[in-house]
Design a protein around this motif. Structure first.
Motif, PDB file in Angstrom:
ATOM      1  N   ALA A 136      38.583  13.117 -31.018  1.00 29.76           N
ATOM      2  CA  ALA A 136      39.632  12.611 -31.903  1.00 29.76           C
ATOM      3  C   ALA A 136      40.632  11.734 -31.159  1.00 29.76           C
ATOM      4  N   GLU A 137      40.711  11.869 -29.843  1.00 32.99           N
ATOM      5  CA  GLU A 137      41.697  11.131 -29.065  1.00 32.99           C
ATOM      6  C   GLU A 137      41.088  10.011 -28.231  1.00 32.99           C
ATOM      7  N   ALA A 138      39.765   9.930 -28.173  1.00 31.67           N
ATOM      8  CA  ALA A 138      39.105   9.013 -27.251  1.00 31.67           C
ATOM      9  C   ALA A 138      38.949   7.614 -27.841  1.00 31.67           C
ATOM     10  N   ILE A 139      40.024   7.059 -28.393  1.00 37.29           N
ATOM     11  CA  ILE A 139      39.922   5.753 -29.038  1.00 37.29           C
ATOM     12  C   ILE A 139      39.714   4.638 -28.030  1.00 37.29           C
ATOM     13  N   ASP A 140      40.050   4.881 -26.759  1.00 36.79           N
ATOM     14  CA  ASP A 140      39.861   3.847 -25.751  1.00 36.79           C
ATOM     15  C   ASP A 140      38.423   3.789 -25.256  1.00 36.79           C
ATOM     16  N   GLN A 141      37.521   4.581 -25.861  1.00 33.67           N
ATOM     17  CA  GLN A 141      36.111   4.535 -25.486  1.00 33.67           C
ATOM     18  C   GLN A 141      35.242   3.907 -26.572  1.00 33.67           C
ATOM     19  N   ILE A 142      35.854   3.378 -27.625  1.00 33.24           N
ATOM     20  CA  ILE A 142      35.089   2.722 -28.686  1.00 33.24           C
ATOM     21  C   ILE A 142      34.259   1.593 -28.080  1.00 33.24           C
ATOM     22  N   PRO A 143      32.941   1.549 -28.345  1.00 37.08           N
ATOM     23  CA  PRO A 143      32.056   0.598 -27.653  1.00 37.08           C
ATOM     24  C   PRO A 143      32.507  -0.857 -27.712  1.00 37.08           C
ATOM     25  N   SER A 144      33.001  -1.304 -28.841  1.00 31.93           N
ATOM     26  CA  SER A 144      33.323  -2.730 -28.986  1.00 31.93           C
ATOM     27  C   SER A 144      34.549  -3.164 -28.208  1.00 31.93           C
ATOM     28  N   THR A 145      35.346  -2.212 -27.756  1.00 32.86           N
ATOM     29  CA  THR A 145      36.571  -2.575 -27.035  1.00 32.86           C
ATOM     30  C   THR A 145      36.724  -1.860 -25.695  1.00 32.86           C
ATOM     31  N   VAL A 146      35.737  -1.096 -25.279  1.00 28.31           N
ATOM     32  CA  VAL A 146      35.865  -0.285 -24.082  1.00 28.31           C
ATOM     33  C   VAL A 146      35.973  -1.146 -22.816  1.00 28.31           C
ATOM     34  N   ASP A 147      36.687  -0.641 -21.854  1.00 26.35           N
ATOM     35  CA  ASP A 147      36.812  -1.276 -20.543  1.00 26.35           C
ATOM     36  C   ASP A 147      35.576  -0.915 -19.723  1.00 26.35           C
ATOM     37  N   LEU A 148      34.819  -1.914 -19.286  1.00 29.81           N
ATOM     38  CA  LEU A 148      33.585  -1.654 -18.556  1.00 29.81           C
ATOM     39  C   LEU A 148      33.836  -0.934 -17.239  1.00 29.81           C
ATOM     40  N   ASP A 149      34.986  -1.175 -16.625  1.00 31.43           N
ATOM     41  CA  ASP A 149      35.291  -0.459 -15.390  1.00 31.43           C
ATOM     42  C   ASP A 149      35.399   1.038 -15.649  1.00 31.43           C
ATOM     43  N   MET A 150      35.905   1.418 -16.812  1.00 30.65           N
ATOM     44  CA  MET A 150      35.956   2.831 -17.169  1.00 30.65           C
ATOM     45  C   MET A 150      34.545   3.403 -17.295  1.00 30.65           C
ATOM     46  N   VAL A 151      33.677   2.668 -17.968  1.00 29.37           N
ATOM     47  CA  VAL A 151      32.305   3.140 -18.148  1.00 29.37           C
ATOM     48  C   VAL A 151      31.631   3.334 -16.800  1.00 29.37           C
ATOM     49  N   ARG A 152      31.814   2.364 -15.911  1.00 29.32           N
ATOM     50  CA  ARG A 152      31.210   2.474 -14.580  1.00 29.32           C
ATOM     51  C   ARG A 152      31.740   3.687 -13.824  1.00 29.32           C
ATOM     52  N   ALA A 153      33.037   3.930 -13.912  1.00 34.19           N
ATOM     53  CA  ALA A 153      33.631   5.068 -13.209  1.00 34.19           C
ATOM     54  C   ALA A 153      33.099   6.390 -13.740  1.00 34.19           C
ATOM     55  N   VAL A 154      32.957   6.486 -15.063  1.00 35.05           N
ATOM     56  CA  VAL A 154      32.433   7.715 -15.659  1.00 35.05           C
ATOM     57  C   VAL A 154      30.998   7.960 -15.228  1.00 35.05           C
ATOM     58  N   PHE A 155      30.174   6.932 -15.268  1.00 36.86           N
ATOM     59  CA  PHE A 155      28.784   7.095 -14.842  1.00 36.86           C
ATOM     60  C   PHE A 155      28.691   7.391 -13.346  1.00 36.86           C
ATOM     61  N   GLU A 156      29.603   6.823 -12.561  1.00 34.29           N
ATOM     62  CA  GLU A 156      29.592   7.071 -11.119  1.00 34.29           C
ATOM     63  C   GLU A 156      29.736   8.560 -10.826  1.00 34.29           C
ATOM     64  N   THR A 157      30.612   9.235 -11.568  1.00 31.70           N
ATOM     65  CA  THR A 157      30.814  10.671 -11.361  1.00 31.70           C
ATOM     66  C   THR A 157      29.777  11.501 -12.095  1.00 31.70           C
ATOM     67  N   ASN A 158      29.607  11.235 -13.391  1.00 30.83           N
ATOM     68  CA  ASN A 158      28.824  12.129 -14.246  1.00 30.83           C
ATOM     69  C   ASN A 158      27.318  11.983 -14.100  1.00 30.83           C
ATOM     70  N   VAL A 159      26.859  10.847 -13.592  1.00 24.72           N
ATOM     71  CA  VAL A 159      25.415  10.620 -13.452  1.00 24.72           C
ATOM     72  C   VAL A 159      25.037  10.379 -11.998  1.00 24.72           C
ATOM     73  N   PHE A 160      25.584   9.313 -11.403  1.00 22.67           N
ATOM     74  CA  PHE A 160      25.208   8.985 -10.030  1.00 22.67           C
ATOM     75  C   PHE A 160      25.659  10.068  -9.057  1.00 22.67           C
ATOM     76  N   GLY A 161      26.808  10.677  -9.325  1.00 27.73           N
ATOM     77  CA  GLY A 161      27.270  11.767  -8.473  1.00 27.73           C
ATOM     78  C   GLY A 161      26.334  12.962  -8.509  1.00 27.73           C
TER      79      GLY A 161
END
Length: 252
Positions: free
Chosen positions: A101-126
């Motif tokens: 309900a609060e994650a409006i900054d993750q909407i695909p059409s407006t998301v910051d790609l640096d955020m996506v990369r950081a999340v994948f860096e920890t949650n997947v690549f880590g």
């Protein structure tokens, strides 16, 4: 630790679900390594587990820092010579929140790609980095277990259901897709290592009250950790390549 005592490493274990899992594993008689980025916080958590009668030690481990991962593996090798359980619990939301309900900054059409990369860096690549570093130690265990902490938000079946629990909530281009990728990664590791006796599964703890959701979850960390501990202590005939919550299998 005696030779019959199992050894578990939990990443991101100084608080929240990871800390609760460490508590529960220690209560079962395991020696638990508290993986934490901050040495002081890790030691405080380990000391608290020991104060309750458990066997726990802090280990500095940042899943995005190869040097700390390599040093952690060397330390475990020198101190114990093997590892029985790995719980890949460390993770981030990117926005600092997990509540859909609060994650409006993750909407695909407006998301910051640096955020996506950081999340994948920890949650997947880590997860890949830590798992691969610990595999030689896990291969020395008679019953190696790996648990990857995922989320119901990573379920494509649930997310795509127009009448599902996420209907009407903001979509996510970072956190939820990272957990979907983690689920896929879990299956690939399980398929590769099943002939070696590994049981590798993904866990959905549920909506747990932790710092990243301002403690708005309706489950306690102890409740969320139960499925992690169950998968970490599976008997030899237990499942592998699965996705589970405390209530049972979760659809992919």
């Amino acid at each position: 630790m005696n030779e019959n005592q199992k050894l578990a490493l939990v990443t991101g274990a100084n608080k929240g679900i990871g800390r609760a899992a460490a508590d529960q594993l220690a209560a079962l008689g395991m020696t638990v390594l508290i993986g934490a980025r901050d040495a002081r916080r890790g030691e405080e958590a380990a000391a608290a587990v020991r104060a309750e009668g458990g066997d726990a030690y802090a280990i500095v481990l940042d899943v995005t820092d190869p040097a700390t991962i390599e040093e952690a593996a060397r330390w475990i090798e020198g101190s114990y010579g093997r590892l029985d359980v790995l719980i890949n619990n460390a993770g981030i939301t990117g926005s600092g929140r997990v509540s859909p309900a609060e994650a409006i900054d993750q909407i695909p059409s407006t998301v910051d790609l640096d955020m996506v990369r950081a999340v994948f860096e920890t949650n997947v690549f880590g997860v890949i980095a830590v798992t691969n570093a610990m595999l030689p130690l896990l291969r020395r265990s008679p019953a190696p277990r790996i648990v990857n902490v995922s989320s119901g938000g990573g379920s494509l079946a649930i997310a795509s259901d127009p009448d599902g629990p996420f209907t009407g909530l903001p979509t996510s281009a970072a956190y939820s897709p990272s957990k979907t990728a983690l689920n896929a990664l879990t299956v690939q590791y399980a398929n590769e290592l099943r002939k070696e006796g590994f049981l590798i599964n993904a866990a959905a703890p549920g909506y747990v009250a932790t710092d990243i959701n301002n403690h708005s979850g309706f489950l306690t960390p102890a409740q969320g950790a139960t499925v992690l501990v169950r998968l970490a202590t599976l008997d030899a005939d237990g499942p592998t390549a699965g996705f589970f919550s405390a209530d049972g299998p979760v659809p992919w």
